[in-house]
Design an enzyme around this catalytic site. Sequence first.
Site, mmCIF file in Angstrom:
data_model
loop_
_atom_site.group_PDB
_atom_site.id
_atom_site.type_symbol
_atom_site.label_atom_id
_atom_site.label_comp_id
_atom_site.label_asym_id
_atom_site.label_seq_id
_atom_site.Cartn_x
_atom_site.Cartn_y
_atom_site.Cartn_z
ATOM 1 N N ASN A 12 0.771 -1.376 0.243
ATOM 2 C CA ASN A 12 0.167 0.089 -0.229
ATOM 3 C C ASN A 12 0.495 1.477 -0.664
ATOM 4 O OD1 ASN A 12 -2.459 1.739 0.064
ATOM 5 N ND2 ASN A 12 -2.636 1.234 2.168
ATOM 6 N N GLU A 40 1.872 -3.144 -5.058
ATOM 7 C CA GLU A 40 1.628 -1.643 -5.052
ATOM 8 C C GLU A 40 2.290 -0.738 -4.260
ATOM 9 O OE1 GLU A 40 -2.987 0.520 -3.882
ATOM 10 O OE2 GLU A 40 -3.184 -1.410 -3.393
ATOM 11 N N ASP A 157 -1.307 -9.780 -5.257
ATOM 12 C CA ASP A 157 -2.692 -9.553 -4.432
ATOM 13 C C ASP A 157 -3.455 -10.228 -5.675
ATOM 14 O OD1 ASP A 157 -5.017 -7.783 -3.786
ATOM 15 O OD2 ASP A 157 -4.382 -6.054 -3.217
ATOM 16 N N ASN A 159 -7.414 -9.692 -5.935
ATOM 17 C CA ASN A 159 -8.215 -8.970 -5.646
ATOM 18 C C ASN A 159 -9.575 -9.201 -5.886
ATOM 19 O OD1 ASN A 159 -7.464 -6.274 -4.380
ATOM 20 N ND2 ASN A 159 -5.963 -5.281 -6.144
ATOM 21 N N HIS A 260 -2.733 -4.560 4.306
ATOM 22 C CA HIS A 260 -2.947 -5.884 3.481
ATOM 23 C C HIS A 260 -1.562 -6.616 5.337
ATOM 24 C CE1 HIS A 260 -4.724 -6.251 -0.140
ATOM 25 N NE2 HIS A 260 -4.400 -5.156 -0.287
#
Length: 273
Positions: A12, A40, A157, A159, A260
């Site tokens: 993040n 990310e 990830d 998603n 996360h």
Amino acid sequence: MKRFEISTVNVNGLRAAAKKDPGFVGWLGSTGADVVCLQETRALAEQLPASVLESSGWHVQLCPAAAKGRAGVAVYSRGEPDAVRVGFGEAEFDASGRYVEVDLGPVTVASLYLPSGEVGTQRQEEKERFMAAFLPYLEHRSAQVRSVGRELVVCGDWNIAHTEADLKNWRNNRKNAGFLPEERAWLGRVLERAGLVDVVRELYPDQAGPYSWWSYRGRAFDNDAGWRIDYQMATAGLAKRAVSGRVERAVEHGARWSDHAPVTVAYELDGGL
């Protein structure tokens, strides 16, 4: 047998995660993992402190997106990779900071950041285009590595929460991106057609979660109202060598350095790494 441990985490924003205390740098220094996949990252190399890119004992493959401040993936490995490949041959996404592979001995480890999407927007259309292109690639790549006696694990990830066991409030999310029927069906096709195994679910088939993402809003973390969207999807030969898996959930909300948590799996391999 040699123990080979892989961690994957959406940070993040790597700059923000590195500034926190405790934060990413402290976690990296304490992990016993042999490979760490990040998603990310949202940063160029020149924007990151030396403590992030020059951590002792790590080889770092940083793959930022062409669009500044978006996406970005990375792989940290104790051993120097035999080869590195960025993207998966789809022009729209090869410079989007969403996929990188490294070859480490008999195993190819990939870091994936699949678009998150948002129903009724261009973001969802982007996610659908990515999914449509990525599945054929996974089918080809999985068959290719297996044909030469190698293994593949795609960490990251994704998603998408695959089943009702993969998010706490599934009833309220049936029309939201990440739990749409068509997304869940696509993930099922990934497992079936590419011959991949959801390693943590295989290890713990009857467990709710373990969740790996919790919204910063409200009390989602405190109530463990999370989603399991961070996976290690491996070819069957590697998956059967998994001996343990865990989510490294922070002890309390204030100790989090991302929304996360790292998902870590230990495999037992026959030498070679």
